[in-house]
Design a protein around this motif. Structure first.
Motif, PDB file in Angstrom:
ATOM      1  N   TRP A 124      -7.102 -11.915   4.515  1.00  0.00           N
ATOM      2  CA  TRP A 124      -6.130 -12.901   4.018  1.00  0.00           C
ATOM      3  C   TRP A 124      -4.733 -12.308   4.099  1.00  0.00           C
ATOM      4  CZ3 TRP A 124      -6.529 -17.874   3.319  1.00  0.00           C
ATOM      5  CH2 TRP A 124      -5.550 -18.558   2.580  1.00  0.00           C
TER       6      TRP A 124
ATOM      7  N   VAL B  37      -2.294 -26.665  -1.824  1.00  0.00           N
ATOM      8  CA  VAL B  37      -2.299 -25.771  -0.658  1.00  0.00           C
ATOM      9  C   VAL B  37      -2.194 -26.584   0.622  1.00  0.00           C
ATOM     10  CG1 VAL B  37      -3.597 -24.034   0.623  1.00  0.00           C
ATOM     11  CG2 VAL B  37      -3.704 -24.059  -1.866  1.00  0.00           C
TER      12      VAL B  37
ATOM     13  N   SER C  21      -1.994 -21.092  -5.541  1.00  0.00           N
ATOM     14  CA  SER C  21      -2.673 -22.386  -5.689  1.00  0.00           C
ATOM     15  C   SER C  21      -4.161 -22.269  -5.393  1.00  0.00           C
ATOM     16  CB  SER C  21      -2.031 -23.432  -4.770  1.00  0.00           C
ATOM     17  OG  SER C  21      -0.715 -23.723  -5.185  1.00  0.00           O
ATOM     18  N   TYR C  22      -4.511 -21.489  -4.383  1.00  0.00           N
ATOM     19  CA  TYR C  22      -5.929 -21.231  -4.118  1.00  0.00           C
ATOM     20  C   TYR C  22      -6.601 -20.644  -5.359  1.00  0.00           C
ATOM     21  CZ  TYR C  22      -6.640 -21.945   0.962  1.00  0.00           C
ATOM     22  OH  TYR C  22      -6.831 -22.484   2.218  1.00  0.00           O
ATOM     23  N   ASP C  23      -5.948 -19.656  -5.970  1.00  0.00           N
ATOM     24  CA  ASP C  23      -6.535 -18.984  -7.128  1.00  0.00           C
ATOM     25  C   ASP C  23      -6.681 -19.918  -8.326  1.00  0.00           C
ATOM     26  OD1 ASP C  23      -6.822 -16.594  -5.779  1.00  0.00           O
ATOM     27  OD2 ASP C  23      -4.884 -15.803  -6.424  1.00  0.00           O
TER      28      ASP C  23
ATOM     29  N   SER D 248      -9.739 -32.907   1.082  1.00  0.00           N
ATOM     30  CA  SER D 248      -9.202 -31.814   0.263  1.00  0.00           C
ATOM     31  C   SER D 248      -7.928 -32.193  -0.477  1.00  0.00           C
ATOM     32  CB  SER D 248      -8.915 -30.600   1.152  1.00  0.00           C
ATOM     33  OG  SER D 248      -7.780 -30.837   1.982  1.00  0.00           O
TER      34      SER D 248
ATOM     35  N   TYR E 192     -12.051 -18.911   1.604  1.00  0.00           N
ATOM     36  CA  TYR E 192     -10.876 -18.220   1.052  1.00  0.00           C
ATOM     37  C   TYR E 192     -11.267 -16.863   0.479  1.00  0.00           C
ATOM     38  CZ  TYR E 192      -7.295 -16.987  -2.389  1.00  0.00           C
ATOM     39  OH  TYR E 192      -6.361 -16.314  -3.149  1.00  0.00           O
ATOM     40  N   HIS E 193     -12.275 -16.839  -0.360  1.00  0.00           N
ATOM     41  CA  HIS E 193     -12.659 -15.576  -0.996  1.00  0.00           C
ATOM     42  C   HIS E 193     -13.298 -14.602  -0.006  1.00  0.00           C
ATOM     43  CE1 HIS E 193     -11.565 -16.388  -5.148  1.00  0.00           C
ATOM     44  NE2 HIS E 193     -11.949 -17.647  -4.947  1.00  0.00           N
TER      45      HIS E 193
ATOM     46  N   PHE F  45      -6.379 -27.063  -4.525  1.00  0.00           N
ATOM     47  CA  PHE F  45      -6.535 -27.125  -3.076  1.00  0.00           C
ATOM     48  C   PHE F  45      -5.664 -28.188  -2.436  1.00  0.00           C
ATOM     49  CE2 PHE F  45     -10.748 -25.770  -4.808  1.00  0.00           C
ATOM     50  CZ  PHE F  45     -10.558 -24.427  -4.548  1.00  0.00           C
TER      51      PHE F  45
ATOM     52  N   THR G 215      -1.459 -18.903  -1.964  1.00  0.00           N
ATOM     53  CA  THR G 215      -2.443 -18.004  -2.576  1.00  0.00           C
ATOM     54  C   THR G 215      -2.571 -18.278  -4.065  1.00  0.00           C
ATOM     55  OG1 THR G 215      -1.937 -16.301  -0.922  1.00  0.00           O
ATOM     56  CG2 THR G 215      -3.080 -15.595  -2.916  1.00  0.00           C
TER      57      THR G 215
ATOM     58  N   ILE H 185     -14.146 -24.490   1.225  1.00  0.00           N
ATOM     59  CA  ILE H 185     -12.782 -23.987   1.071  1.00  0.00           C
ATOM     60  C   ILE H 185     -12.784 -22.763   0.151  1.00  0.00           C
ATOM     61  CG2 ILE H 185     -10.550 -24.495  -0.009  1.00  0.00           C
ATOM     62  CD1 ILE H 185     -10.840 -27.373   1.051  1.00  0.00           C
ATOM     63  N   MET H 186     -13.455 -22.876  -0.973  1.00  0.00           N
ATOM     64  CA  MET H 186     -13.519 -21.756  -1.918  1.00  0.00           C
ATOM     65  C   MET H 186     -14.149 -20.521  -1.275  1.00  0.00           C
ATOM     66  SD  MET H 186     -14.916 -23.684  -5.325  1.00  0.00           S
ATOM     67  CE  MET H 186     -14.342 -25.303  -5.818  1.00  0.00           C
TER      68      MET H 186
END
Length: 872
Positions: free
Chosen positions: A776, A698, A689-691, A606, A132-133, A695, A687, A128-129
C-alpha cells in the motif's frame, strides 16, 4: 495588488484583452472583463507536435471482449475473470509481511441461491476490506462457504421430484436425503462460481458448507453443551398456523352456545368450552356439558376461566389444545386431554371421523356446508386475519401444537449486551446499537427444531415404549446413544432418533468459529484466526444472525467472535423502491456485468454509506463504466509514452524517482509538484477513510482526483513535456511523475476495481509483484501547499482563456497571441509553465508574453472577485 493582462488576437478584425488579479489574501482568481482594441496582433503558427525518437510507443494488447475475456483497448465492456488456478495463491493468508491477521467470515449464501444484488453488495464491500488490508501487509483470510438452507433446498428438491412423478412421502428419509445431496453436487456450486465472477479474493481452499462433517460435529457439540447447561429444553409450541359462528347444544337442554372460530375443522379436537366466570350471559351453563357438532354426540365440559375474553366473538371459547398454543396451556392447567386432529401434511386424521384424509381446506368447506344443512351454522362474516404462510412455498401454515426444542436465550443475551457496552464489539453505523440492545433486552426463547428431512438431525434419541417427554438421551451419535440407553434401561432397549432437524440459523450462529476448527481448540486455523476481525452483512439480519453469532461465540469460546460489525443497506431501484419481481424492477447483477463490466458494478455499489439503502440506476452504472474506460485510456497513454522496455538506463533512471523525500518533491516543476502533492494528500485521506470503513468517501475522492486532476489536467499538461523539443531530460521528469502517480492511483482503486487495475498494472513494465499483493502507498509523504495554490491560479487562468475563446467564438484549432501582465512573483511561476499554458489554452507559444506593467485601469467589485477595466 498584482494584475495579469491577457491580450488575445485572432485573424478577425478585432482583438480582445483580458485582465485578472489574484486576491491578495485568498490566492483566488478574479473574474475577467473583455474590451475591444484597435491594434491587431498577428496569429502565430502552432508549436510543432511530434513524438521524439526516444519515446517508443508501448501499446496495450488489444483483446476482444467476451464474457470471460479481457477489456479491449477502447471500451472495457466486460471484466476478465481471474485464472483461479494461478491467482488463488494470492488469496491465502501470508504471514511474511505481518502477524496481525485481518479475518472476515463470508455470510454463507444459500446453496440454492443465484446471484442477486444483495450478494454483489456484500462481496464488493468485503473484498474491498480484504484487498486493502492484504496490500497493507496483514495476513488476510476471507473465508467463504454456503449454507445448506434447509427449507429452501428441501422445497427445491421436492419440486424436482414432483416433476418426475415422485412424492417425498413415497421415499424413505435416507433415499430423499441422498437425492438432495445429488442435487447439491450438481447445482450447489452455481452461487460460488457467480461470486467468483465478481472478483472475490476469498481463500477458496478453505471453503465450507454448513453440512460438512467438521461443521456438523460442531453443531452437535454446541447442542450437547447447551443441553448440559440446562439451556435447551423441549416444549409444546405452535409450528406457526376466516370468523365462523357455530352453535353447540347444551346437553339435556334446548339451549345453544355460539362459538366464533377461525378454523372450524379443528372442532373435532375440542375438549371443552370455556366462558369467563364474570360473564352473566353464561353463568347458568358453567359445569354443564356441551355437544360437539358432527361428532355423533361427543360431550365436552363447559368451564369457567378468567382468561376468556368476554369481548371477543361471542365470549365462548372452544378449547382445542392440539391446535392452539394458548389452548394447550389452558388444557394442561385444567387437566384436560389433548386431541390432535391434523397430520403434518395438512390432512385430517382418524380423530376427525368421516372427515379423515381430507385436506384441511376441503374439510373446512365440507363441514361448513353440513353445519348449514343441520342449522348449526349461524353466520360467516369477513374477518381480517394475518394468515401465516410458508416463506418459501407460500402455503398456509397451520398452527399444530407439537413438541419443539428451545434454547433459553436470556443468559446468553446478557453477555452479548455487555460486549457492546464494554466496547468489545463495535457496530457500524453506531445507530444500530440501539436496535441490537433493544432486541436482546426483550429476547424470547429460540425454537430451534424444524420438521424437515434436510439439515442437521437433532442429536436426541428416544426409548421405544417410554414417554418421549421424560425419557430421552442426548448423544453425539447413535452408538453413544445406544450405549447410554443400555446403561440406563438395560441391554434389550430399543432407541430411535428425533425426526426433526435444527433450524438453519443454529448452524449459522456457529459460523465464525466452526469454520476455523472449533470445537478443536488446537486447530491451527482456530489458533491463528480466531477471533475474527470483521462481520459484514445486511442490517436486516442483525437479529437472525449477527446477535446469535455474538451470543454463541461468547458462550462456546469465551470471546466475541469479531471486533466489528459493518451493516450495509438494501439496494433499491432508481426511484428508491425495493426491488421485486412484481414491480419488474429487479436488476440482475450478471446482466449488469455483461453490459457495464464487473468493475463498474463494484464501484457503483461501493458508493453507498454504511446502513443506508442505495438507489441503483443505469445512469450511475453508465457513468462508472465511463470512469473505467477513462482509467483504461489513461493507462494506454502512459504506456505509449514510456521508454522502451529494453532501454535499461532509461528505466533505471525512471524507477529511481521515489518522491518520498521533501527535496524530491520541491525540486519538481510546478505541474509535477502540484500533482504529486495532491496525490500524497489523497493517499493520506483515502487511507484514513479506508481505516474508518468510509469506502464511499475513498471512491469519490479517488474518482475526483483521477478524473478532475490527473486525467483532465496533468496528463494534458505532461504533453508539453513529452513532446517538447528540449530532449530527454524534460520528458523524463514527466514520465516519472506519470508512472508514479498512475501506479498509486491503481493501488488506491484496486480494492474497488480489481480487474482493470490488475490488468493495467501487469501491462506496466518492470512489475515484480502482482498488484493484489503490492505494498500500500506510504502515508505522510511530502507535499508542497504553495505549489498547489500556484497551480490552481494557473488552472483558473487556463479556464478563463478557454471561456474567453468560447465567448468570442475563436475557432478551437486556432492558436492566438497573448500578453500576460502580472507581478514579478506571479510572472515567475506562470512563465516557467508557459508551454503548459500555451498547450492547454491553445496559445501561440512564440507570441506569449509576460510583463509587470499593466495599462491604466479602473476597479470593479463583483461578488468576491475584483475586476479591472482597461481605460481606452
Amino acid at each position: 495588488m498584482s494584475t495579469l493582462q491577457l491580450a488575445l488576437s485572432s485573424s478577425a478584425s478585432s482583438s480582445y484583452s483580458l485582465f485578472f488579479s489574484p486576491l491578495s489574501k485568498r490566492n483566488a482568481l478574479n473574474s475577467l472583463l473583455f474590451y475591444k482594441r484597435r491594434r491587431r496582433l498577428p496569429l502565430s503558427h502552432s508549436h510543432s507536435h511530434f513524438t521524439p525518437h526516444f519515446l517508443r510507443p508501448r501499446l496495450l494488447s488489444s483483446v476482444a471482449a467476451s464474457e470471460n475475456g479481457a477489456y479491449n483497448n477502447s471500451s472495457p465492456e466486460i471484466a476478465k475473470s481471474f485464472d483461479f488456478a494461478s491467482e488463488e495463491r494470492y488469496f491465502r493468508p501470508n504471514f511474511d509481511r505481518g502477524s496481525d491477521p485481518f479475518v472476515v467470515s463470508m455470510p454463507p449464501p444459500n446453496v440454492t441461491g443465484s446471484l442477486h444484488m444483495g450478494h454483489a453488495m456484500f462481496v464488493t464491500l468485503e473484498d474491498i476490506m480484504v484487498r486493502y488490508h492484504r496490500m497493507k501487509g496483514r495476513p488476510t483470510l476471507w473465508l467463504p462457504g454456503t449454507d445448506h438452507a434447509g427449507i429452501a433446498t428441501q422445497l427445491v428438491v421436492e419440486r424436482m421430484l414432483a416433476s418426475e412423478g415422485i412424492s417425498r412421502a413415497q421415499m424413505s428419509r435416507d433415499e430423499f436425503t441422498k437425492r438432495v445431496w445429488q442435487w447439491k453436487e450438481k447445482y450447489g456450486g452455481t452461487i460460488t462460481n457467480q461470486i467468483k465472477r465478481l472478483g472475490a479474493s476469498c481463500d477458496w481452499t478453505r471453503e465450507h458448507f454448513t453440512l460438512d462433517e467438521q461443521l456438523s460435529q460442531a453443531v452437535i457439540e454446541a447442542f450437547i453443551r447447551l443441553h448440559e447447561k440446562g439451556l435447551i429444553y423441549q416444549e409444546y409450541s405452535e409450528e406457526s398456523g376466516h370468523l365462523y359462528y357455530i352453535k353447540y347444544r347444551v346437553a339435556g337442554r334446548s339451549d345453544f352456545l355460539t362459538v366464533a372460530t377461525t378454523r372450524p375443522e379443528t372442532l373435532f379436537g375440542d375438549v371443552a368450552l370455556a366462558v369467563n366466570p364474570k360473564d352473566e350471559r353464561y353463568a347458568q351453563f358453567i359445569g354443564q356439558m356441551a355437544i360437539v357438532p358432527q361428532t355423533f354426540g361427543r360431550h365436552v365440559p363447559i368451564l369457567a376461566d378468567k382468561h376468556v375474553d368476554k369481548e371477543f366473538g361471542t365470549g365462548v371459547l372452544k378449547i382445542s389444545p392440539g391446535h392452539d398454543h394458548n389452548d394447550y396451556f389452558l388444557a394442561r392447567k385444567l387437566g384436560l386431554p389433548i386431541l390432535n386432529v391434523m397430520n403434518k401434511d395438512g390432512t385430517l386424521n382418524d380423530v376427525a371421523g368421516l372427515y379423515s384424509g381430507l385436506d384441511r381446506f376441503e374439510a373446512r368447506k365440507k363441514l361448513w356446508a353440513e353445519l348449514e344443512e343441520t342449522g348449526l351454522a349461524v353466520k360467516k362474516e369477513p374477518h381480517t386475519l394475518r394468515v401465516p404462510r410458508s416463506q418459501r412455498g407460500g402455503e398456509v401454515i397451520e398452527p399444530l401444537v407439537s413438541k419443539q426444542w428451545f434454547v433459553t436465550m436470556e443468559p446468553l443475551a446478557e453477555k452479548a449486551l455487555q460486549a457492546v457496552e464494554k466496547g468489545e464489539l463495535k457496530i457500524i453505523p453506531e445507530r444500530f446499537e440501539k436496535i441490537y440492545n433493544h432486541w436482546l433486552s426483550n429476547i424470547k426463547d429460540w425454537c430451534i427444531s424444524r420438521q424437515l428431512w434436510w439439515g442437521h438431525r437433532i442429536p436426541v434419541w428416544y426409548i421405544v415404549g417410554k414417554n418421549n417427554e421424560e425419557e430421552y438421551i442426548v448423544a453425539r451419535n447413535a452408538d453413544e446413544a445406544l450405549e447410554k440407553a443400555h446403561k440406563k434401561y438395560g441391554k434389550d432397549v430399543e432407541i430411535y432418533q428425533d425426526p426433526d432437524v435444527l433450524d438453519t440459523w443454529f448452524s449459522s450462529a456457529l459460523w465464525p468459529f466452526s469454520t476455523l476448527g472449533w470445537p478443536d481448540l488446537s486447530a491451527e486455523d482456530f489458533k491463528k484466526f480466531y477471533p475474527t476481525t470483521m462481520l459484514e452483512t445486511g442490517h436486516d439480519i442483525l437479529f437472525f444472525w449477527v446477535a446469535r453469532m455474538v451470543m454463541m461465540g461468547i458462550e462456546f469460546t469465551g470471546t466475541v467472535p469479531f471486533s466489528y460489525v459493518y451493516l450495509h443497506g438494501l439496494i433499491r431501484d432508481s426511484q428508491g423502491r425495493k426491488m421485486s419481481k412484481t414491480l419488474g424492477n429487479v436488476i440482475d447483477p450478471l446482466d449488469t456485468i455483461r453490459e457495464f463490466g464487473t468493475d463498474a458494478l463494484r464501484f457503483t455499489l461501493s458508493l453507498g454509506t454504511a446502513g443506508q439503502d442505495l438507489n441503483l440506476s443505469t445512469e450511475r452504472l453508465t457513468s462508472n463504466k465511463a470512469f473505467t474506460n477513462k482509467l483504461w485510456n489513461a493507462g494506454k497513454f502512459i504506456l505509449q509514452n514510456l521508454p522502451d522496455q529494453n532501454d535499461v538506463p532509461a528505466w533505471e533512471s525512471l524507477l529511481s524517482n521515489k518522491f518520498d523525500c521533501e527535496d524530491s518533491v520541491l525540486n519538481l516543476p510546478l505541474s509535477e509538484c502540484w500533482v504529486v502533492s495532491k496525490l500524497h494528500l489523497l493517499i493520506d485521506s483515502a487511507t484514513a477513510s479506508y481505516d474508518k470503513f468510509y469506502f464511499g468517501e475513498v471512491a469519490r475522492e479517488t474518482y475526483d482526483f483521477f478524473w478532475g486532476d490527473f486525467a483532465d489536467w496533468y496528463i494534458e499538461a505532461s504533453k508539453a513535456r513529452l513532446y517538447h523539443s528540449g530532449g530527454k531530460s524534460v520528458a523524463a521528469v514527466a514520465q516519472a511523475v506519470l508512472l508514479y502517480t498512475f501506479e498509486n492511483i491503481l493501488k488506491l482503486l484496486h480494492p474497488f476495481m480489481p480487474f482493470v487495475t490488475e490488468e493495467l498494472w501487469q501491462a506496466l513494465p518492470n512489475r515484480k509483484l502482482a498488484l493484489i499483493v503490492s505494498p500500500w502507498p506510504q502515508t505522510q509523504l511530502p507535499r508542497n501547499t504553495s505549489s498547489i495554490k500556484k497551480f490552481e491560479i494557473l488552472q483558473a487562468l487556463v479556464r478563463a482563456i478557454r471561456n474567453a475563446r468560447a465567448e468570442y467564438s475563436v475557432e478551437p484549432a486556432k492558436r492566438i497571441s497573448a500578453s500576460v501582465v502580472a507581478s514579478n512573483e506571479v510572472i515567475q511561476y506562470v512563465a516557467e509553465e508557459k508551454e503548459v499554458l500555451a498547450l492547454l489554452s491553445r496559445l501561440d507559444l512564440q507570441n506569449l508574453h509576460f510583463t509587470n506593467s499593466p495599462p491604466g485601469m479602473r476597479e470593479m467589485q463583483i461578488n468576491r472577485f475584483t475586476l479591472w477595466l482597461v481605460k481606452d
